[in-house]
Enzyme design. Structure first.
Site, PDB file in Angstrom:
ATOM      1  N   GLU A  43      -0.571  11.426 102.699  1.00  0.00           N
ATOM      2  CA  GLU A  43      -1.109  10.059 102.660  1.00  0.00           C
ATOM      3  C   GLU A  43      -0.036   9.017 102.970  1.00  0.00           C
ATOM      4  O   GLU A  43      -0.345   7.906 103.381  1.00  0.00           O
ATOM      5  CB  GLU A  43      -1.766   9.770 101.302  1.00  0.00           C
ATOM      6  CG  GLU A  43      -0.845   9.768 100.081  1.00  0.00           C
ATOM      7  CD  GLU A  43      -0.648  11.146  99.442  1.00  0.00           C
ATOM      8  OE1 GLU A  43      -0.814  12.161 100.144  1.00  0.00           O
ATOM      9  OE2 GLU A  43      -0.308  11.204  98.248  1.00  0.00           O
ATOM     10  N   CYS A  70      -0.086  17.927  96.755  1.00  0.00           N
ATOM     11  CA  CYS A  70       1.032  18.116  95.820  1.00  0.00           C
ATOM     12  C   CYS A  70       0.567  18.923  94.599  1.00  0.00           C
ATOM     13  O   CYS A  70       0.396  20.131  94.712  1.00  0.00           O
ATOM     14  CB  CYS A  70       1.618  16.767  95.442  1.00  0.00           C
ATOM     15  SG  CYS A  70       3.341  16.925  94.957  1.00  0.00           S
ATOM     16  N   THR A 124      -8.461 -27.467  94.913  1.00  0.00           N
ATOM     17  CA  THR A 124      -7.163 -27.400  95.594  1.00  0.00           C
ATOM     18  C   THR A 124      -5.991 -27.691  94.665  1.00  0.00           C
ATOM     19  O   THR A 124      -4.843 -27.534  95.054  1.00  0.00           O
ATOM     20  CB  THR A 124      -7.085 -28.406  96.768  1.00  0.00           C
ATOM     21  OG1 THR A 124      -7.236 -29.723  96.216  1.00  0.00           O
ATOM     22  CG2 THR A 124      -8.154 -28.159  97.797  1.00  0.00           C
ATOM     23  N   HIS A 171       2.934  14.843 100.522  1.00  0.00           N
ATOM     24  CA  HIS A 171       1.996  13.733 100.340  1.00  0.00           C
ATOM     25  C   HIS A 171       1.678  13.157 101.719  1.00  0.00           C
ATOM     26  O   HIS A 171       2.257  12.139 102.108  1.00  0.00           O
ATOM     27  CB  HIS A 171       2.604  12.648  99.455  1.00  0.00           C
ATOM     28  CG  HIS A 171       2.669  13.025  98.016  1.00  0.00           C
ATOM     29  ND1 HIS A 171       1.594  12.899  97.171  1.00  0.00           N
ATOM     30  CD2 HIS A 171       3.670  13.535  97.279  1.00  0.00           C
ATOM     31  CE1 HIS A 171       1.942  13.311  95.957  1.00  0.00           C
ATOM     32  NE2 HIS A 171       3.193  13.699  95.989  1.00  0.00           N
ATOM     33  N   ARG A 217       8.660  17.903  91.655  1.00  0.00           N
ATOM     34  CA  ARG A 217       9.797  18.592  91.044  1.00  0.00           C
ATOM     35  C   ARG A 217       9.596  20.112  91.110  1.00  0.00           C
ATOM     36  O   ARG A 217      10.521  20.851  91.355  1.00  0.00           O
ATOM     37  CB  ARG A 217       9.894  18.125  89.593  1.00  0.00           C
ATOM     38  CG  ARG A 217      11.102  18.554  88.857  1.00  0.00           C
ATOM     39  CD  ARG A 217      11.231  17.778  87.553  1.00  0.00           C
ATOM     40  NE  ARG A 217      11.803  16.469  87.747  1.00  0.00           N
ATOM     41  CZ  ARG A 217      11.269  15.317  87.301  1.00  0.00           C
ATOM     42  NH1 ARG A 217      10.129  15.327  86.650  1.00  0.00           N
ATOM     43  NH2 ARG A 217      11.876  14.171  87.511  1.00  0.00           N
TER      44      ARG A 217
HETATM   45  N1  GLN Z   1       3.965  17.471  88.744  1.00  0.00           N
HETATM   46  C1  GLN Z   1       4.161  18.225  89.937  1.00  0.00           C
HETATM   47  C2  GLN Z   1       5.647  18.364  90.252  1.00  0.00           C
HETATM   48  O1  GLN Z   1       6.439  17.611  89.765  1.00  0.00           O
HETATM   49  C3  GLN Z   1       3.426  17.602  91.098  1.00  0.00           C
HETATM   50  C4  GLN Z   1       3.905  16.241  91.447  1.00  0.00           C
HETATM   51  C5  GLN Z   1       2.969  15.486  92.338  1.00  0.00           C
HETATM   52  O2  GLN Z   1       1.809  15.814  92.456  1.00  0.00           O
HETATM   53  N2  GLN Z   1       3.441  14.411  92.945  1.00  0.00           N
HETATM   54  O3  GLN Z   1       6.027  19.221  90.999  1.00  0.00           O
END
Ligand code: GLN
Length: 569
Positions: free
Chosen positions: A547, A386, A189, A545, A497
């Site tokens: 998730e 993505c 502790t 995404h 991007r």
């Molecule tokens: N590199 C890719 C982009 O910029 C995918 C990015 C990602 O998977 N978050 O579009």
């Protein structure tokens, strides 16, 4: 106005002992007692946000609806509490100082000397108040460990808040760790005692101490902490390791933590907790009807498994959330795409499903494309996220449409077939080195074609929307089609991007690929958001995404669909 209540969670001894999960669990418990609640995560680093932090060191970057790039703890709060939390709920030292210096430059301090006290704690308190505006209770997790230099301003600020609000409106929870040194074999502790002392140096006496450890706390140790900290033993809570993080609130409730916190905050329960749905899902995970072996093909450096789990925490959790709903235990294995480049696709045999997660840069790309070809041809369930969607489109262009040198401009800028590209507006920003402005960040609407699998999956979970959310910024909602006021759309978060180039859509579609959803930009450009392959058990990929919108009680439609498909393998 009702009095706002605050719970400040502070770590002692060491970090990485599940402070975020404990914070989220406390939140969930109070929620069950009928209180509306939000969470604030304070990160004492000087970075403005987590956008540029290395995921293999700090864990994954969490993305909020409003485009914040944030520490992953906010993700735990969202999954436990079932709410969406905006970016202002993450406070960093960088933001605090930037706001103060910007104000000073604008001349808003009118000749005053701008100093640590009162300006820094005031800025922190203002930010805490703003984030807690709409809630009964706000739980504030202070990152790091008591005794860190960079924590001091935040401890000072919450102490100030306590003085302003009154003690019954702000309580402190200290989360410590009880090591069991192997040569002694006994839980110690002492580190906890030192953490208590350090906290007291900041004028803070913990109301509740949560003792993390491999084992449960025994009576002798509870008594030791009681005497040392001078807090009654019923407020010393045992928090042993668990197999499934969603067990934590249930374990806390075994010690009546909820009612103890309510008493400290001078609150009455507004309703009796109902853990039925939560427990059903927990039992599904404890006694699954089947296990699914999932391969995550990514670009992994030589780092340990622990860091990997951290770097993809949201995908792991999204799988667990879906598994809890379906009674399928996902067994996640990380496969380095470079290994596929070297050893071939044979190592992909015996997986029930394959995921290609997001990623940046050129390493391991060919291994991922080979993986996609393999799962497409061998009818293995596939979910592309993505970068995973971008490469699924590249693979289809190369191997089905015969555009052999098809590629993403991120990897091969002068490919003759730029399936994935920067849009002209982004290209311009990149040339001007405004990298930040070129990312598509946060929640965007996608209009979904009604007769697709993606539509079915989202509809089943009640995630198809028709009403135009007023609070949703128009550029994220995109073009509203006046002639179709009832256009159905879904919302998912983004962090990327590059985009699928619209000029190739027809070629791929004519060859059998279905683009199931698009974001309609205000300038009329339609960005592909989902693709799927009919005649395949499950081949779905998204530019988003998904998730990031998975919650324990409401799993993500795409993860549910993917995991169900693995069962049929
Ligand atoms: N590199 C890719 C982009 O910029 C995918 C990015 C990602 O998977 N978050 O579009």
């Amino acid at each position: 106005m009702k009095t706002k209540k605050y719970i400040v969670v502070i770590g002692g001894v060491l970090s990485g002992v599940g402070k975020g999960i404990a914070t989220a669990s406390i939140g969930k418990i109070l929620n069950e007692y009928g209180y509306s609640l939000t969470g604030i995560k304070i990160d004492p680093y000087i970075n403005y946000d987590a956008g540029t932090l290395r995921p293999t060191e700090h864990g994954e970057v969490w993305v909020t609806n409003d485009g914040g790039e944030i520490d992953q703890d906010l993700g735990s709060y969202e999954r436990f509490l079932g709410i969406d939390i905006p970016k202002r709920n993450n406070i960093t030292t960088g933001q605090v100082y930037k706001a103060i210096i910007d104000r000073e430059r604008r001349g808003e301090y009118l000749g005053e000397t701008v100093q640590f006290i009162p300006h820094v704690p005031n800025e922190i308190k203002d930010r805490i108040r703003a984030a807690s505006e709409d809630y009964d209770v706000t739980i504030i997790e202070i990152g790091g460990t008591v005794g860190d230099y960079e924590n001091i301003p935040f401890l000072f600020a919450v102490k100030g808040l306590e003085r302003e609000l009154g003690k019954e409106n702000l309580i402190y929870v200290l989360i410590t760790y009880m090591p069991v040194p192997s040569h002694i074999g006994e839980m110690k502790t002492k580190p906890t005692q030192q953490a208590i002392k350090l906290l007291q140096e900041n004028g803070i006496i913990p109301d509740i101490i949560l003792c993390r450890g491999k084992e449960a706390l025994d009576d002798i140790r509870r008594k030791k902490i009681e005497t040392y900290a001078n807090i009654k033993r019923e407020f010393v809570i045992s928090a042993p390791d668990v197999k499934i993080v969603y067990e934590v609130p249930i374990n806390f409730e075994r010690e009546n933590l909820g009612k103890k916190i309510l008493t400290k905050l001078a609150l009455e329960p507004k309703k009796e907790p109902n853990w039925e749905k939560w427990n059903v899902r927990l039992n599904n995970l404890r006694n699954p009807s089947t296990t699914a072996r999932i391969g995550m093909v990514g670009k992994y450096l030589d780092i340990g498994e622990f860091s990997l789990r951290d770097a993809y925490v949201s995908i792991n959790e999204a799988l667990i959330n879906a598994g809890a709903a379906l009674g399928i235990k996902p067994k996640i294995e990380w496969i380095d795409s470079k290994e596929i480049e070297q050893q071939g696709v044979e190592i992909l045999k015996n997986y029930d499903g394959i995921i290609i997660p997001g990623g940046f840069g050129a390493t391991g790309i060919e291994g991922k494309i080979k993986t996609i070809k393999y799962v497409r041809e061998n009818k293995i369930p596939f979910l592309g996220l993505c970068l995973g969607m971008q490469l699924a489109a590249v693979e289809y262009a190369r191997n089905v449409c015969n555009l052999k040198e098809a590629h993403s401009r991120e990897v091969l800028p002068d490919t003759p077939y730029p399936i994935i590209t920067l849009l002209p507006s982004q290209q311009k920003a990149m040339e001007e080195s405004q990298y930040g402005g070129t990312m598509r960040l946060g929640a965007y609407a996608a209009y979904i074609k009604p007769d697709t699998l993606v539509y079915k999956l989202y509809e089943k979970e009640g995630r198809i929307k028709q009403d135009m959310a007023k609070s949703f910024e128009p550029y994220r909602l995109g073009q509203l089609i006046d002639s179709q006021p009832a256009t159905k759309y879904i919302v998912e978060r983004h962090r990327h991007r590059y985009e699928f180039s619209p000029e190739f859509e027809k070629t791929l579609e004519d060859a059998g690929l279905v683009f199931s959803g698009h974001h309609h930009r205000l300038d009329g450009v339609k960005l592909a958001e989902f693709l799927e392959l009919p005649e395949h058990p499950f081949f779905v990929a998204t530019q988003a995404h998904p998730e990031f919108t998975s919650k324990f009680l409401t799993a993500s439609p795409l993860f549910l669909g993917f995991l169900s498909a693995t069962k049929k393998q």
